[in-house]
Design a protein around this motif. Structure first.
Motif, PDB file in Angstrom:
ATOM      1  N   ILE A   1       0.848  -1.204   0.000  1.00 13.75           N
ATOM      2  CA  ILE A   1       0.000   0.000   0.000  1.00 13.75           C
ATOM      3  C   ILE A   1       0.882   1.251   0.000  1.00 13.75           C
ATOM      4  N   PHE A   2       1.941   1.211   0.807  1.00 12.92           N
ATOM      5  CA  PHE A   2       2.870   2.342   0.853  1.00 12.92           C
ATOM      6  C   PHE A   2       3.510   2.580  -0.510  1.00 12.92           C
ATOM      7  N   LEU A   3       3.960   1.513  -1.161  1.00 10.80           N
ATOM      8  CA  LEU A   3       4.579   1.622  -2.483  1.00 10.80           C
ATOM      9  C   LEU A   3       3.580   2.138  -3.511  1.00 10.80           C
ATOM     10  N   THR A   4       2.343   1.696  -3.444  1.00 12.19           N
ATOM     11  CA  THR A   4       1.301   2.164  -4.361  1.00 12.19           C
ATOM     12  C   THR A   4       1.047   3.655  -4.162  1.00 12.19           C
ATOM     13  N   ALA A   5       1.030   4.123  -2.936  1.00 14.26           N
ATOM     14  CA  ALA A   5       0.808   5.543  -2.659  1.00 14.26           C
ATOM     15  C   ALA A   5       1.958   6.388  -3.184  1.00 14.26           C
ATOM     16  N   VAL A   6       3.191   5.918  -3.037  1.00 14.06           N
ATOM     17  CA  VAL A   6       4.355   6.646  -3.538  1.00 14.06           C
ATOM     18  C   VAL A   6       4.306   6.738  -5.061  1.00 14.06           C
ATOM     19  N   VAL A   7       3.997   5.656  -5.728  1.00 11.60           N
ATOM     20  CA  VAL A   7       3.927   5.651  -7.195  1.00 11.60           C
ATOM     21  C   VAL A   7       2.803   6.571  -7.665  1.00 11.60           C
ATOM     22  N   ALA A   8       1.653   6.509  -7.011  1.00 11.49           N
ATOM     23  CA  ALA A   8       0.517   7.353  -7.410  1.00 11.49           C
ATOM     24  C   ALA A   8       0.848   8.834  -7.238  1.00 11.49           C
ATOM     25  N   SER A   9       1.456   9.198  -6.120  1.00 15.38           N
ATOM     26  CA  SER A   9       1.796  10.608  -5.915  1.00 15.38           C
ATOM     27  C   SER A   9       2.889  11.064  -6.886  1.00 15.38           C
ATOM     28  N   SER A  10       3.818  10.202  -7.237  1.00 10.46           N
ATOM     29  CA  SER A  10       4.847  10.541  -8.223  1.00 10.46           C
ATOM     30  C   SER A  10       4.227  10.774  -9.589  1.00 10.46           C
ATOM     31  N   LEU A  11       3.302   9.909  -9.970  1.00 13.95           N
ATOM     32  CA  LEU A  11       2.614  10.085 -11.253  1.00 13.95           C
ATOM     33  C   LEU A  11       1.806  11.375 -11.268  1.00 13.95           C
ATOM     34  N   LEU A  12       1.178  11.666 -10.161  1.00 14.84           N
ATOM     35  CA  LEU A  12       0.393  12.899 -10.065  1.00 14.84           C
ATOM     36  C   LEU A  12       1.299  14.130 -10.199  1.00 14.84           C
ATOM     37  N   ALA A  13       2.443  14.119  -9.524  1.00 12.70           N
ATOM     38  CA  ALA A  13       3.377  15.245  -9.603  1.00 12.70           C
ATOM     39  C   ALA A  13       3.942  15.389 -11.017  1.00 12.70           C
ATOM     40  N   ALA A  14       4.284  14.285 -11.649  1.00 11.58           N
ATOM     41  CA  ALA A  14       4.820  14.333 -13.018  1.00 11.58           C
ATOM     42  C   ALA A  14       3.756  14.836 -13.985  1.00 11.58           C
ATOM     43  N   SER A  15       2.516  14.399 -13.803  1.00 16.94           N
ATOM     44  CA  SER A  15       1.424  14.873 -14.673  1.00 16.94           C
ATOM     45  C   SER A  15       1.221  16.370 -14.528  1.00 16.94           C
ATOM     46  N   TYR A  16       1.270  16.850 -13.301  1.00 10.94           N
ATOM     47  CA  TYR A  16       1.112  18.287 -13.074  1.00 10.94           C
ATOM     48  C   TYR A  16       2.230  19.075 -13.742  1.00 10.94           C
ATOM     49  N   LYS A  17       3.475  18.602 -13.628  1.00 10.51           N
ATOM     50  CA  LYS A  17       4.610  19.285 -14.261  1.00 10.51           C
ATOM     51  C   LYS A  17       4.452  19.314 -15.774  1.00 10.51           C
ATOM     52  N   LEU A  18       4.014  18.217 -16.368  1.00  9.64           N
ATOM     53  CA  LEU A  18       3.795  18.188 -17.823  1.00  9.64           C
ATOM     54  C   LEU A  18       2.685  19.148 -18.225  1.00  9.64           C
ATOM     55  N   TYR A  19       1.606  19.170 -17.463  1.00  7.91           N
ATOM     56  CA  TYR A  19       0.509  20.086 -17.746  1.00  7.91           C
ATOM     57  C   TYR A  19       0.974  21.539 -17.637  1.00  7.91           C
ATOM     58  N   ASP A  20       1.707  21.851 -16.591  1.00  6.41           N
ATOM     59  CA  ASP A  20       2.223  23.203 -16.384  1.00  6.41           C
ATOM     60  C   ASP A  20       3.148  23.611 -17.531  1.00  6.41           C
ATOM     61  N   TYR A  21       4.007  22.711 -17.961  1.00  5.21           N
ATOM     62  CA  TYR A  21       4.910  22.985 -19.071  1.00  5.21           C
ATOM     63  C   TYR A  21       4.117  23.230 -20.354  1.00  5.21           C
ATOM     64  N   TYR A  22       3.100  22.418 -20.600  1.00  7.75           N
ATOM     65  CA  TYR A  22       2.279  22.573 -21.798  1.00  7.75           C
ATOM     66  C   TYR A  22       1.557  23.916 -21.799  1.00  7.75           C
ATOM     67  N   VAL A  23       0.971  24.301 -20.672  1.00 10.34           N
ATOM     68  CA  VAL A  23       0.243  25.571 -20.587  1.00 10.34           C
ATOM     69  C   VAL A  23       1.189  26.749 -20.782  1.00 10.34           C
ATOM     70  N   SER A  24       2.356  26.728 -20.156  1.00  9.51           N
ATOM     71  CA  SER A  24       3.285  27.852 -20.299  1.00  9.51           C
ATOM     72  C   SER A  24       3.865  27.921 -21.707  1.00  9.51           C
ATOM     73  N   SER A  25       4.113  26.781 -22.355  1.00  6.76           N
ATOM     74  CA  SER A  25       4.654  26.824 -23.720  1.00  6.76           C
ATOM     75  C   SER A  25       3.610  27.292 -24.711  1.00  6.76           C
ATOM     76  N   SER A  26       2.329  26.950 -24.498  1.00  4.70           N
ATOM     77  CA  SER A  26       1.301  27.422 -25.427  1.00  4.70           C
ATOM     78  C   SER A  26       1.067  28.918 -25.262  1.00  4.70           C
ATOM     79  N   SER A  27       1.162  29.452 -24.043  1.00  8.94           N
ATOM     80  CA  SER A  27       1.005  30.897 -23.873  1.00  8.94           C
ATOM     81  C   SER A  27       2.216  31.628 -24.436  1.00  8.94           C
TER      82      SER A  27
END
Length: 177
Positions: free
Chosen positions: A9-35
């Motif tokens: 469960i601990f490992l699953t939570a770490v992987v999920a939060s890492s994926l969430l953080a990486a997704s946010y960074k990609l989204y942020d990069y996409y929004v700033s590059s389009s502007s």
């Protein structure tokens, strides 16, 4: 009753939060590059300095894009000297055909200030305290009568000659950078 932590469960939570953080960074990069790409398509950026532009015959006849300057610059105020009236502005703004209400709308929004004499003109400048005052002193006949303390109220005074080329080359770079 003691609980044991399940490593799975601990490992699953770490992987999920890492994926969430990486997704946010990609989204942020996409929004700033389009502007940024939108900014690259329209390379004109207008200054945020407070500018007082004295409308005179030479400036009005120089074909400066006054309406574009007014719409894209936040702190630009036009000063109408005593030797001109609001009616003299017709045709200098988009939609400035006869009967246009644009100069009157500018008056109501305090983007166009007019004065009845040169003392009033200098009082407007003293009250505005612009970063930059743009004026054709020869048009106004005030080259010799500029108050010596005017530089206390306008940080920079840019004087232009009475020809359209000088006006365009000196003034346009001040608005668009």
């Amino acid at each position: 009753m003691s609980r044991r932590r399940n490593p799975r469960i601990f490992l699953t939570a770490v992987v999920a939060s890492s994926l969430l953080a990486a997704s946010y960074k990609l989204y942020d990069y996409y929004v700033s590059s389009s502007s940024n790409s939108k900014n690259l398509q329209d390379p004109k950026k207008y200054t945020k300095k407070s500018i007082a532009l004295t409308l005179s015959h030479s400036i009005l006849s120089s074909q400066l894009p006054l309406d574009e300057i007014l719409l894209n610059s936040e702190n630009v105020t036009f000063i109408l000297p005593p030797n001109l009236s609001v009616d003299d502005l017709e045709g200098n703004f988009a939609g400035g055909e006869a009967g246009s209400s644009l100069p009157r709308a500018l008056l109501k929004n305090y983007k166009l200030l007019n004065c009845s004499n040169f003392q009033g003109y200098f009082d407007i400048i003293k009250n505005l305290k612009p970063d930059m005052l743009l004026v054709c002193s020869d048009d106004l006949g005030i080259r010799s009568s500029l108050p010596s303390d005017l530089s206390r109220f306008a940080k920079e005074i840019v004087e232009v000659d009475q020809n359209a080329e000088d006006i365009t080359t000196k003034l346009m770079p001040l608005f668009v950078w």
